[in-house]
Design a protein around this motif. Structure first.
Motif, PDB file in Angstrom:
ATOM      1  N   LEU A   1       0.839  -1.195   0.000  1.00  0.00           N
ATOM      2  CA  LEU A   1       0.000   0.000   0.000  1.00  0.00           C
ATOM      3  C   LEU A   1       0.875   1.245   0.000  1.00  0.00           C
ATOM      4  O   LEU A   1       1.798   1.365   0.811  1.00  0.00           O
ATOM      5  N   VAL A   2       0.563   2.176  -0.885  1.00  0.00           N
ATOM      6  CA  VAL A   2       1.236   3.474  -0.926  1.00  0.00           C
ATOM      7  C   VAL A   2       0.239   4.527  -0.465  1.00  0.00           C
ATOM      8  O   VAL A   2      -0.826   4.685  -1.067  1.00  0.00           O
ATOM      9  N   VAL A   3       0.570   5.228   0.607  1.00  0.00           N
ATOM     10  CA  VAL A   3      -0.316   6.243   1.181  1.00  0.00           C
ATOM     11  C   VAL A   3       0.265   7.613   0.882  1.00  0.00           C
ATOM     12  O   VAL A   3       1.352   7.959   1.345  1.00  0.00           O
ATOM     13  N   SER A   4      -0.473   8.395   0.102  1.00  0.00           N
ATOM     14  CA  SER A   4      -0.018   9.723  -0.290  1.00  0.00           C
ATOM     15  C   SER A   4      -0.786  10.789   0.461  1.00  0.00           C
ATOM     16  O   SER A   4      -1.992  10.652   0.701  1.00  0.00           O
ATOM     17  N   GLY A   5      -0.106  11.860   0.825  1.00  0.00           N
ATOM     18  CA  GLY A   5      -0.742  12.954   1.547  1.00  0.00           C
ATOM     19  C   GLY A   5      -1.466  13.903   0.626  1.00  0.00           C
ATOM     20  O   GLY A   5      -1.412  13.786  -0.598  1.00  0.00           O
ATOM     21  N   GLY A   6      -2.157  14.871   1.233  1.00  0.00           N
ATOM     22  CA  GLY A   6      -2.943  15.821   0.461  1.00  0.00           C
ATOM     23  C   GLY A   6      -2.490  17.252   0.602  1.00  0.00           C
ATOM     24  O   GLY A   6      -3.179  18.162   0.146  1.00  0.00           O
ATOM     25  N   GLY A   7      -1.328  17.476   1.212  1.00  0.00           N
ATOM     26  CA  GLY A   7      -0.888  18.845   1.428  1.00  0.00           C
ATOM     27  C   GLY A   7      -0.046  19.419   0.313  1.00  0.00           C
ATOM     28  O   GLY A   7       0.332  20.590   0.350  1.00  0.00           O
ATOM     29  N   GLY A   8       0.245  18.612  -0.721  1.00  0.00           N
ATOM     30  CA  GLY A   8       1.071  19.093  -1.821  1.00  0.00           C
ATOM     31  C   GLY A   8       0.540  18.577  -3.144  1.00  0.00           C
ATOM     32  O   GLY A   8      -0.660  18.425  -3.347  1.00  0.00           O
ATOM     33  N   THR A   9       1.455  18.267  -4.061  1.00  0.00           N
ATOM     34  CA  THR A   9       1.048  17.802  -5.388  1.00  0.00           C
ATOM     35  C   THR A   9       0.827  16.303  -5.430  1.00  0.00           C
ATOM     36  O   THR A   9       0.315  15.773  -6.410  1.00  0.00           O
ATOM     37  N   GLY A  10       1.220  15.600  -4.378  1.00  0.00           N
ATOM     38  CA  GLY A  10       0.999  14.165  -4.325  1.00  0.00           C
ATOM     39  C   GLY A  10       2.257  13.366  -4.588  1.00  0.00           C
ATOM     40  O   GLY A  10       3.320  13.899  -4.920  1.00  0.00           O
ATOM     41  N   THR A  11       2.139  12.053  -4.451  1.00  0.00           N
ATOM     42  CA  THR A  11       3.258  11.134  -4.661  1.00  0.00           C
ATOM     43  C   THR A  11       3.521  10.970  -6.159  1.00  0.00           C
ATOM     44  O   THR A  11       2.579  10.758  -6.931  1.00  0.00           O
ATOM     45  N   PRO A  12       4.778  11.037  -6.582  1.00  0.00           N
ATOM     46  CA  PRO A  12       5.070  10.849  -8.012  1.00  0.00           C
ATOM     47  C   PRO A  12       4.838   9.408  -8.434  1.00  0.00           C
ATOM     48  O   PRO A  12       5.243   8.466  -7.739  1.00  0.00           O
ATOM     49  N   ALA A  13       4.209   9.220  -9.581  1.00  0.00           N
ATOM     50  CA  ALA A  13       3.871   7.875 -10.044  1.00  0.00           C
ATOM     51  C   ALA A  13       5.061   7.075 -10.581  1.00  0.00           C
ATOM     52  O   ALA A  13       5.109   5.852 -10.365  1.00  0.00           O
ATOM     53  N   PRO A  14       6.024   7.675 -11.282  1.00  0.00           N
ATOM     54  CA  PRO A  14       7.087   6.865 -11.885  1.00  0.00           C
ATOM     55  C   PRO A  14       7.837   5.950 -10.924  1.00  0.00           C
ATOM     56  O   PRO A  14       8.077   4.778 -11.253  1.00  0.00           O
ATOM     57  N   PRO A  15       8.229   6.391  -9.708  1.00  0.00           N
ATOM     58  CA  PRO A  15       8.913   5.456  -8.805  1.00  0.00           C
ATOM     59  C   PRO A  15       8.045   4.254  -8.436  1.00  0.00           C
ATOM     60  O   PRO A  15       8.570   3.156  -8.204  1.00  0.00           O
TER      61      PRO A  15
END
Length: 377
Positions: free
Chosen positions: A205-219
């Protein structure tokens, strides 16, 4: 004894509102509590003695606002962070709060978080409690807020404290590990049943926050492609880029209503270092890689380092750029003891915090010769 307590709540994300609700709901019912926030729809259910006072945002220009160049060019004092000139919305918010100061006879005003409002309370002669966050906070603005405060509330375990905090700060700091986050998580099998996920799947599971642009997908495409037999799921905000080539075992689910179930269902977790995210994962106890997102004052960088130092997570400075980097991080994550993670969350954090605040408020309302610090320890 009845006390009037005010509480400013930053409206970014849900973490500030969730821990504020946990605290005020645990206060004695005789306390008269007013929450000040730019949004009224982000709070969990609140006790009958708690009301929400909507105020304009202190951090966003009002609708239709046009900057006046002469005001925008005016230097900002080093003791202030966000104090633009000519914003009637800020004038209105401050007037609402100071009017409450004048009429409520408050025992305490809590700020989560605004260094400017902590200083405003001190100028208005109102005792203040400041919520402490990770990061480089030794600048004049933060130091002024901490010095102004009667008490400091750290919503994390003392084991995650930074080594650069001066003794005078630590002396008036109350630790409330995982404040506002459930101390227990759903059972893994039950969570998978709820979400319709196979019991025998290897789930990352990858949990991304909401305070910025988000987690980059390529990695994530690199990590998922390197593990074709694992199912990679992402929740939260993802930043897509033109060159990513997603494999079939990577699914982006976006924002979900029940992140706790996804965390409980996972075998391994990758996350940012937001406060709520960190404590929910710690409560679950999983092999864990934490990668900080950009935040003001390097908040998530410092928190990720603290988690790594405490042995609770593998803290990376940046996203893995090749499969071998993922393999190495997972190898180290497998060595983490879940007990060390769960120790970072206290089931009684809200109750302990409420008793501490009530003691401060009682001391303020009475004439004691004993120093406040000694009275609350």
């Amino acid at each position: 004894m009845s006390h009037a307590i005010g509480y400013f709540v930053h409206h970014q994300g849900r973490g500030h509102a969730e821990r504020a609700a946990a605290v005020v709901n645990a206060l004695d019912a005789s306390c008269d509590v007013t929450l000040f926030c730019a949004r009224t729809d982000i709070f969990p259910p609140l006790a009958a003695n708690v009301r929400i006072q909507a105020i304009p945002s202190l951090f966003e220009p009002p609708a239709g606002h046009i900057d006046r160049p002469a005001l925008a060019a005016t230097r900002t004092p080093s003791t202030l962070h966000c104090a633009p000139l000519g914003w009637p919305s800020i004038t209105s918010a401050v007037a609402t709060i100071t009017q409450w100061f004048a009429t409520a006879d408050p025992a305490l005003f809590i700020t989560d978080v605004s260094a400017e409002l902590a200083q405003l309370a001190r100028i208005a002669s109102v005792p203040c409690v400041v919520v402490l966050q990770h990061g480089e906070r030794s600048d004049p603005g933060h130091v002024a807020a901490y010095e102004s405060a009667l008490g400091i509330l750290a919503p994390y375990a003392a084991a995650l404290e930074q080594t650069d905090r001066p003794a005078w700060m630590l002396d008036k700091t109350h630790y409330a590990p995982g404040l506002g986050v459930p101390s227990t998580m759903p059972d893994r099998a039950e969570a998978r049943d709820t979400l319709g996920l196979a019991h025998d799947a290897d789930i990352v599971l990858v949990v991304s926050g909401g305070g910025g642009t988000g987690t980059p997908a390529p990695p994530l495409t690199i990590g998922a492609r390197a593990e074709p037999d694992a199912l990679w799921l992402t929740i939260g905000q993802i930043e897509h880029q033109w060159h990513e080539t997603a494999p079939g075992n990577l699914r982006h689910l976006g924002w979900v209503d029940d992140p706790a179930n996804y965390i409980a269902a996972a075998d391994r977790i990758v996350s940012s270092a937001g406060d709520t995210t960190v404590h929910m994962i710690a409560a679950a106890g999983r092999p864990w890689i934490v990668i900080p997102e950009w935040r003001y004052f390097d908040e998530q960088v410092f928190k990720a380092r603290a988690l790594g130092k405490a042995g609770a997570a593998v803290a990376l400075d940046h996203w893995p750029a090749h499969a071998a980097a993922w393999t190495d991080a997972w190898r180290r994550a497998a060595l983490i003891d879940p007990a060390d993670q769960r120790a970072l969350v206290d089931a009684t954090a809200a109750q302990g915090c409420a008793r501490w605040l009530e003691t401060l408020a009682t001391h303020v309302s009475c004439e004691f010769s004993t120093p406040v610090r000694d009275a609350v320890q």
